[in-house]
Write an enzyme that holds these catalytic residues in place. Structure first.
Site, PDB file in Angstrom:
ATOM      1  N   SER A 143       0.870  -1.201  -0.182  1.00 15.68           N
ATOM      2  CA  SER A 143      -0.063   0.073  -0.113  1.00 15.68           C
ATOM      3  C   SER A 143       0.900   1.202   0.012  1.00 15.68           C
ATOM      4  O   SER A 143       2.087   1.132   0.348  1.00 15.68           O
ATOM      5  CB  SER A 143      -0.787   0.091   1.194  1.00 15.68           C
ATOM      6  N   TYR A 156      -2.099  -1.533  10.164  1.00 15.38           N
ATOM      7  CA  TYR A 156      -2.185  -1.544   8.943  1.00 15.38           C
ATOM      8  C   TYR A 156      -0.829  -1.157   8.035  1.00 15.38           C
ATOM      9  O   TYR A 156      -0.245  -2.144   7.167  1.00 15.38           O
ATOM     10  CB  TYR A 156      -3.327  -0.812   8.220  1.00 15.38           C
TER      11      TYR A 156
HETATM   12  N1  LIG Z   1      -8.855   0.186  -1.549  1.00 12.39           N
HETATM   13  C1  LIG Z   1      -7.582   1.019  -1.124  1.00 12.39           C
HETATM   14  O1  LIG Z   1      -7.694   2.123  -0.982  1.00 12.39           O
HETATM   15  C2  LIG Z   1      -6.380   0.333  -0.819  1.00 12.39           C
HETATM   16  C3  LIG Z   1      -5.224   1.025  -0.785  1.00 12.39           C
HETATM   17  C4  LIG Z   1      -3.966   0.339  -0.817  1.00 12.39           C
HETATM   18  C5  LIG Z   1      -3.715  -0.891  -0.657  1.00 12.39           C
HETATM   19  N2  LIG Z   1      -5.167  -1.911  -0.664  1.00 12.39           N
HETATM   20  C6  LIG Z   1      -4.897  -3.194  -0.617  1.00 12.39           C
HETATM   21  O2  LIG Z   1      -5.689  -3.745  -1.811  1.00 12.39           O
HETATM   22  C7  LIG Z   1      -5.914  -5.207  -1.567  1.00 12.39           C
HETATM   23  C8  LIG Z   1      -7.420  -5.257  -2.019  1.00 12.39           C
HETATM   24  O3  LIG Z   1      -8.286  -4.627  -1.113  1.00 12.39           O
HETATM   25  P1  LIG Z   1      -9.406  -4.216  -1.779  1.00 12.39           P
HETATM   26  O4  LIG Z   1      -9.391  -2.428  -1.593  1.00 12.39           O
HETATM   27  O5  LIG Z   1      -9.725  -4.440  -3.255  1.00 12.39           O
HETATM   28  O6  LIG Z   1     -10.586  -4.189  -0.725  1.00 12.39           O
HETATM   29  P2  LIG Z   1     -12.032  -5.015  -0.810  1.00 12.39           P
HETATM   30  O7  LIG Z   1     -12.509  -5.059   0.704  1.00 12.39           O
HETATM   31  O8  LIG Z   1     -12.826  -4.596  -1.964  1.00 12.39           O
HETATM   32  O9  LIG Z   1     -11.357  -6.435  -1.077  1.00 12.39           O
HETATM   33  C9  LIG Z   1     -10.770  -7.439  -0.239  1.00 12.39           C
HETATM   34  C10 LIG Z   1     -11.066  -8.680  -0.486  1.00 12.39           C
HETATM   35  O10 LIG Z   1     -10.170  -9.571   0.479  1.00 12.39           O
HETATM   36  C11 LIG Z   1     -10.859 -10.574   0.900  1.00 12.39           C
HETATM   37  N3  LIG Z   1     -10.600 -10.938   2.199  1.00 12.39           N
HETATM   38  C12 LIG Z   1     -10.538 -10.476   3.477  1.00 12.39           C
HETATM   39  N4  LIG Z   1      -9.922 -11.487   4.348  1.00 12.39           N
HETATM   40  C13 LIG Z   1      -9.815 -12.418   3.874  1.00 12.39           C
HETATM   41  C14 LIG Z   1      -9.026 -13.828   4.247  1.00 12.39           C
HETATM   42  N5  LIG Z   1      -8.979 -13.763   5.473  1.00 12.39           N
HETATM   43  N6  LIG Z   1      -8.949 -14.726   3.016  1.00 12.39           N
HETATM   44  C15 LIG Z   1      -9.309 -14.310   2.004  1.00 12.39           C
HETATM   45  N7  LIG Z   1      -9.948 -13.400   1.380  1.00 12.39           N
HETATM   46  C16 LIG Z   1     -10.209 -12.270   2.468  1.00 12.39           C
HETATM   47  C17 LIG Z   1     -12.515  -9.901   1.174  1.00 12.39           C
HETATM   48  O11 LIG Z   1     -13.530 -10.961   1.259  1.00 12.39           O
HETATM   49  C18 LIG Z   1     -12.494  -9.071  -0.183  1.00 12.39           C
HETATM   50  O12 LIG Z   1     -13.054  -9.900  -1.060  1.00 12.39           O
HETATM   51  C19 LIG Z   1      -5.761  -5.242   0.072  1.00 12.39           C
HETATM   52  O13 LIG Z   1      -4.614  -5.900   0.245  1.00 12.39           O
HETATM   53  C20 LIG Z   1      -5.787  -3.948   0.603  1.00 12.39           C
HETATM   54  O14 LIG Z   1      -4.866  -3.804   1.789  1.00 12.39           O
HETATM   55  C21 LIG Z   1      -6.075  -1.176  -0.731  1.00 12.39           C
END
Ligand SMILES: NC(=O)c1ccc[n+]([C@@H]2O[C@H](COP(=O)([O-])OP(=O)(O)OC[C@H]3O[C@@H](n4cnc5c(N)ncnc54)[C@H](O)[C@@H]3O)[C@@H](O)[C@H]2O)c1
Length: 283
Positions: A143, A156
């Site tokens: 991230s 985080y």
């Molecule tokens: N959205 C943002 O602004 C952002 C910024 C930086 C990094 N990220 C990272 O991007 C990645 C994707 O996140 P997103 O933003 O698409 O969020 P999201 O919540 O839309 O998707 C995350 C997915 O991970 C799944 N998940 C959660 N716990 C789990 C587990 N124990 N086993 C298997 N699956 C699991 C959830 O069910 C969900 O489908 C994450 O690693 C997040 O930290 C997101």
């Protein structure tokens, strides 16, 4: 170094494929002809992702915290594989908002188990397959909070810095060993997904008394990139042979701050946060 083969049309594994960036990656790569092996803990969301795809799909309900199950999943993927595996996206992740003083240990442990150990388990499960093939990419999601520390995001940030350290170490090992397998870190800025809505928040750490929904809405209003755009940037980054992929204009700001002012970036960020908070109070 020669440019790697494009991901398009080649098999990939994606965790966290039931929502957000993972779902967008699955949709994009499947549309481009890639067989996709999708995993998530959310069975309904995973089925919804798969139902919208027309190409070859393997779905697997998987909790990335379970190292043994990740190994089983890797074996299942290997049996299913129509061709060498092009990339493994260790993307599943969750969020927690809390000050360090008020941190609840179960919440922080939950996050570290998913966001860091989940990535490590996924890497360990699939790396031997990629090494045996002599090609492919491990793509681990960190991230911008893996570049800078942020108030009320200590768990985080710690997990995302850890993903970065782990993946960068692996990259050096692979290079030293002369392997063509790549280890890539992804640093998204704010992406409009469900992450804030699914976050664990006991109370608003800023003292403004916002509900989780209000905080999520505020987070979403600040995001600059859609999941589809994020998937396109990540795909292009992997295809171009990048070792580190910054996703969104805000990611470039975080990266610049980390380089220009590695100890005092918080003063700049506080000013930005203070302004956005003032706007909220004025509204
Ligand atoms: N959205 C943002 O602004 C952002 C910024 C930086 C990094 N990220 C990272 O991007 C990645 C994707 O996140 P997103 O933003 O698409 O969020 P999201 O919540 O839309 O998707 C995350 C997915 O991970 C799944 N998940 C959660 N716990 C789990 C587990 N124990 N086993 C298997 N699956 C699991 C959830 O069910 C969900 O489908 C994450 O690693 C997040 O930290 C997101």
């Amino acid at each position: 170094m020669s440019r790697p083969r494009s991901l398009a049309g080649r098999p990939v594994v994606i965790t966290g494929a039931a929502s957000g960036i993972g779902r967008a990656l699955a949709t994009r790569l499947s549309r481009l002809g890639s067989p996709v092996a999708l995993a998530d803990v959310d069975a309904d969301g995973l089925n919804a992702t798969a139902a919208a795809l027309h190409g070859r799909v393997l779905t697997r309900v998987l909790d990335v915290r379970d190292a043994e199950d990740q190994l089983k999943f890797a074996a299942e993927v290997q049996d299913w594989l129509p061709a060498p595996l092009a990339a493994v996206f260790n993307n599943a992740g969750v969020a927690v908002t809390s000050s360090v003083l008020d941190a609840v240990i179960e919440d922080d442990d939950w996050l570290h188990d998913i966001n860091f150990h989940g990535v490590v388990h996924g890497t360990r499960a699939f790396l031997p397959i990629l090494v045996a093939q002599g090609e492919g990419a491990i793509v681990n999601t960190s991230s911008v909070f893996g570049l800078l520390g942020m108030p009320n995001q200590s768990a985080y940030c710690a997990a995302k810095f850890a993903v970065r350290g782990f993946t960068e170490s692996l990259r050096q090992e692979l290079a030293l060993g002369g392997s063509a397998v790549r280890a890539i870190t992804v640093h998204p800025g704010g992406i409009t997904t469900n992450i804030a809505r699914n976050a664990r928040v006991r109370r608003d750490p800023t003292g403004l008394g916002r509900s989780r929904e209000e905080m999520a809405a505020q987070f979403e209003a600040m995001t600059m990139t859609s999941p589809d755009k994020a998937a396109a940037i990540i795909h292009a980054g992997v295809d171009r042979g990048k070792a580190r992929i910054l996703v969104g204009p805000d990611a470039y700001l975080f990266d610049a701050l980390a380089r220009i002012t590695p100890t005092h970036y918080n003063a700049v960020l506080s000013r930005v946060l203070w302004r956005s908070r003032r706007k909220e109070t004025v509204r």
